[in-house]
Design a protein around this motif. Structure first.
Motif, PDB file in Angstrom:
ATOM      1  N   MET A   1      38.822  50.911  39.099  1.00 17.71           N
ATOM      2  CA  MET A   1      37.125  50.604  38.993  1.00 17.71           C
ATOM      3  C   MET A   1      36.422  51.302  38.220  1.00 17.71           C
ATOM      4  SD  MET A   1      37.669  47.691  40.800  1.00 17.71           S
ATOM      5  CE  MET A   1      36.073  47.173  40.797  1.00 17.71           C
ATOM      6  N   ASP A   2      35.541  50.853  37.426  1.00 17.67           N
ATOM      7  CA  ASP A   2      34.627  51.669  36.649  1.00 17.67           C
ATOM      8  C   ASP A   2      32.931  51.157  36.857  1.00 17.67           C
ATOM      9  OD1 ASP A   2      32.683  52.451  34.432  1.00 17.67           O
ATOM     10  OD2 ASP A   2      34.580  52.901  33.257  1.00 17.67           O
ATOM     11  N   PHE A   3      32.415  52.150  37.519  1.00 22.39           N
ATOM     12  CA  PHE A   3      31.047  52.073  37.885  1.00 22.39           C
ATOM     13  C   PHE A   3      30.164  51.560  36.911  1.00 22.39           C
ATOM     14  CE2 PHE A   3      26.495  53.397  39.158  1.00 22.39           C
ATOM     15  CZ  PHE A   3      26.433  52.459  40.314  1.00 22.39           C
ATOM     16  N   MET A   4      30.094  52.159  35.669  1.00 28.52           N
ATOM     17  CA  MET A   4      29.337  51.814  34.661  1.00 28.52           C
ATOM     18  C   MET A   4      29.620  50.381  34.111  1.00 28.52           C
ATOM     19  SD  MET A   4      27.231  54.275  33.781  1.00 28.52           S
ATOM     20  CE  MET A   4      26.996  53.560  32.011  1.00 28.52           C
ATOM     21  N   LEU A   5      30.796  50.020  34.029  1.00 29.87           N
ATOM     22  CA  LEU A   5      31.197  48.683  33.752  1.00 29.87           C
ATOM     23  C   LEU A   5      30.586  47.541  34.597  1.00 29.87           C
ATOM     24  CD1 LEU A   5      34.867  49.035  32.358  1.00 29.87           C
ATOM     25  CD2 LEU A   5      32.998  48.302  30.762  1.00 29.87           C
ATOM     26  N   MET A   6      30.845  48.127  35.841  1.00 29.34           N
ATOM     27  CA  MET A   6      30.303  46.957  36.827  1.00 29.34           C
ATOM     28  C   MET A   6      28.880  46.670  36.729  1.00 29.34           C
ATOM     29  SD  MET A   6      32.887  48.436  40.098  1.00 29.34           S
ATOM     30  CE  MET A   6      31.920  47.428  41.474  1.00 29.34           C
ATOM     31  N   SER A   7      28.215  48.065  36.805  1.00 30.93           N
ATOM     32  CA  SER A   7      26.589  48.005  36.553  1.00 30.93           C
ATOM     33  C   SER A   7      26.429  46.957  35.381  1.00 30.93           C
ATOM     34  CB  SER A   7      26.269  49.407  36.459  1.00 30.93           C
ATOM     35  OG  SER A   7      26.557  50.114  37.547  1.00 30.93           O
ATOM     36  N   LEU A  32      30.229  46.773  22.484  1.00 28.03           N
ATOM     37  CA  LEU A  32      30.625  47.821  21.489  1.00 28.03           C
ATOM     38  C   LEU A  32      29.918  49.048  21.224  1.00 28.03           C
ATOM     39  CD1 LEU A  32      30.058  44.652  18.674  1.00 28.03           C
ATOM     40  CD2 LEU A  32      32.143  45.703  19.478  1.00 28.03           C
ATOM     41  N   LEU A  33      28.600  48.979  21.646  1.00 31.20           N
ATOM     42  CA  LEU A  33      27.838  50.180  21.480  1.00 31.20           C
ATOM     43  C   LEU A  33      28.022  51.251  22.513  1.00 31.20           C
ATOM     44  CD1 LEU A  33      24.356  48.319  20.482  1.00 31.20           C
ATOM     45  CD2 LEU A  33      25.919  49.818  18.723  1.00 31.20           C
ATOM     46  N   VAL A  34      28.215  50.938  23.695  1.00 29.63           N
ATOM     47  CA  VAL A  34      28.074  51.704  25.058  1.00 29.63           C
ATOM     48  C   VAL A  34      29.371  52.170  25.312  1.00 29.63           C
ATOM     49  CG1 VAL A  34      27.603  52.123  27.387  1.00 29.63           C
ATOM     50  CG2 VAL A  34      25.891  50.789  25.676  1.00 29.63           C
ATOM     51  N   PHE A  35      30.386  51.284  25.238  1.00 31.32           N
ATOM     52  CA  PHE A  35      31.680  51.429  26.066  1.00 31.32           C
ATOM     53  C   PHE A  35      32.724  51.498  24.747  1.00 31.32           C
ATOM     54  CE2 PHE A  35      29.301  49.025  28.875  1.00 31.32           C
ATOM     55  CZ  PHE A  35      29.524  49.942  30.319  1.00 31.32           C
ATOM     56  N   GLY A  36      32.598  51.379  23.294  1.00 30.67           N
ATOM     57  CA  GLY A  36      33.165  51.469  22.136  1.00 30.67           C
ATOM     58  C   GLY A  36      34.654  50.676  22.309  1.00 30.67           C
ATOM     59  N   GLY A 217      37.910  42.265  34.741  1.00 27.11           N
ATOM     60  CA  GLY A 217      37.958  42.253  36.023  1.00 27.11           C
ATOM     61  C   GLY A 217      36.605  43.448  36.694  1.00 27.11           C
ATOM     62  N   ASN A 218      36.599  44.272  35.992  1.00 22.55           N
ATOM     63  CA  ASN A 218      35.413  45.536  36.256  1.00 22.55           C
ATOM     64  C   ASN A 218      33.949  44.763  35.985  1.00 22.55           C
ATOM     65  OD1 ASN A 218      36.069  48.456  36.910  1.00 22.55           O
ATOM     66  ND2 ASN A 218      37.412  47.685  35.422  1.00 22.55           N
ATOM     67  N   LEU A 219      33.820  43.936  34.971  1.00 19.87           N
ATOM     68  CA  LEU A 219      32.688  43.252  34.369  1.00 19.87           C
ATOM     69  C   LEU A 219      32.319  42.166  35.745  1.00 19.87           C
ATOM     70  CD1 LEU A 219      33.042  42.746  30.662  1.00 19.87           C
ATOM     71  CD2 LEU A 219      31.579  44.322  31.955  1.00 19.87           C
ATOM     72  N   LEU A 220      33.368  41.545  36.040  1.00 17.17           N
ATOM     73  CA  LEU A 220      33.020  40.368  36.962  1.00 17.17           C
ATOM     74  C   LEU A 220      32.932  40.821  38.356  1.00 17.17           C
ATOM     75  CD1 LEU A 220      36.033  37.771  35.818  1.00 17.17           C
ATOM     76  CD2 LEU A 220      33.291  37.534  35.342  1.00 17.17           C
ATOM     77  N   THR A 221      33.367  41.945  38.600  1.00 13.89           N
ATOM     78  CA  THR A 221      33.186  42.450  40.061  1.00 13.89           C
ATOM     79  C   THR A 221      31.448  42.680  40.182  1.00 13.89           C
ATOM     80  OG1 THR A 221      35.189  43.734  40.043  1.00 13.89           O
ATOM     81  CG2 THR A 221      33.667  44.402  41.435  1.00 13.89           C
ATOM     82  N   GLY A 222      30.785  43.109  39.199  1.00 13.71           N
ATOM     83  CA  GLY A 222      29.528  43.205  39.128  1.00 13.71           C
ATOM     84  C   GLY A 222      28.640  42.011  38.951  1.00 13.71           C
ATOM     85  N   SER A 223      29.180  41.061  38.150  1.00 11.49           N
ATOM     86  CA  SER A 223      28.266  39.932  37.577  1.00 11.49           C
ATOM     87  C   SER A 223      28.469  38.839  38.731  1.00 11.49           C
ATOM     88  CB  SER A 223      28.837  39.368  36.342  1.00 11.49           C
ATOM     89  OG  SER A 223      30.359  38.825  36.421  1.00 11.49           O
TER      90      SER A 223
END
Length: 263
Positions: A1-7, A32-36, A217-223
């Motif tokens: 789990m990645d807190f930044m991606l979830m945020s 593209l810009l933040v997570f490369g 998965g990380n993105l959807l956990t937050g969204s």
């Protein structure tokens, strides 16, 4: 789990629920810009992110009876056909390293166009209302064909960049259906159109190999929880200021992406 991606997923999900915008226009540049993330992986993963996130928002809007299904079907005729042609072209002519700069530039342009569309949506809505009330016979006659053409434009743009289904779709609908769609109905209709389009294009990208499931998965956990909250608040908040703020953010992101590509 990645807190930044979830945020990032949560912020984008909230905006999607509130305005119908952000699934591609905000998330793809962030990837593209933040997570490369590599461009094609960003586009392919974001298509599934947008589709699944908006699916949860759709349930809220459908419960309130806000979806105009006739308009949605007209958009689908154009967008799904255009997406199919674009996916075939991408399969025949894969995006290689030499085309990455072109792809990033296209995404930057799409984001700026999205921001511009948001800012001038009210003016286009007013122009559409004027034509609808002064020359209603011709306006209604062209409503269907122009909606299909608008869908086709969105189909190509979303399949290539994952950007445009929300904001540009809303701009097209504001002009084409100025009396028929109130803002809550416009947002709901725009979101529902975008779901199969994103899934359809996403399947193509999945086959090509452009979807990162751990990232998704990380993105959807937050969204997912955020988009439900946003959809519930959508009809209660001032859309004018929300959209102006979002447009400013998107202009900044588009400019940053452009500079990142060419400097």
């Amino acid at each position: 789990m990645d807190f930044m991606l979830m945020s990032a997923g949560a912020i984008t999900g909230l905006l999607v629920g509130l305005t119908g915008v952000g699934g591609g226009a905000l998330m793809t540049p962030l990837l593209l810009l933040v997570f490369g993330i590599a461009p094609m992986a960003a586009v392919g993963t974001d298509l599934w992110f947008a589709a699944i996130t908006k699916l949860f928002a759709m349930r809220i809007h459908q419960h309130h009876g806000l979806i105009d299904w006739q308009v949605v079907k007209r958009l689908w005729i154009g967008s799904l056909s255009a997406s199919t042609i674009t996916l075939i072209w991408m399969k025949l002519y894969p995006v290689d390293d030499s085309a990455v700069i072109l792809l990033k530039t296209t995404i930057a342009i799409a984001v700026v166009l999205t921001a511009t569309g948001i800012l001038f949506q009210k003016q286009l809505h007013g122009f559409g209302r004027y034509l609808r009330t002064t020359d209603s016979e011709h306006f209604i006659q062209w409503q269907g064909p122009l909606t299909i053409i608008a869908g086709a434009v969105l189909g190509v743009l979303v399949t290539l960049t994952s950007v445009g289904a929300g904001a540009l779709g809303a701009v097209f609908l504001a002009y084409l259906y100025p009396l028929r769609l109130t803002m809550p109905r416009l947002i709901a209709t725009d979101i529902v159109h975008a779901i199969p389009l994103a899934m359809f294009a996403g399947i193509g990208h999945l086959i090509i190999g452009n979807v990162n499931f751990i990232l998704l998965g990380n993105l959807l956990t937050g969204s997912i929880p955020a988009v439900i909250i946003g959809a519930m608040l959508s009809a209660r908040l001032p859309h004018k200021w929300l959209r102006i703020g979002l447009a400013i953010v998107l202009f900044s992101i588009g400019a940053k992406l452009w500079l990142n590509v060419w400097h």
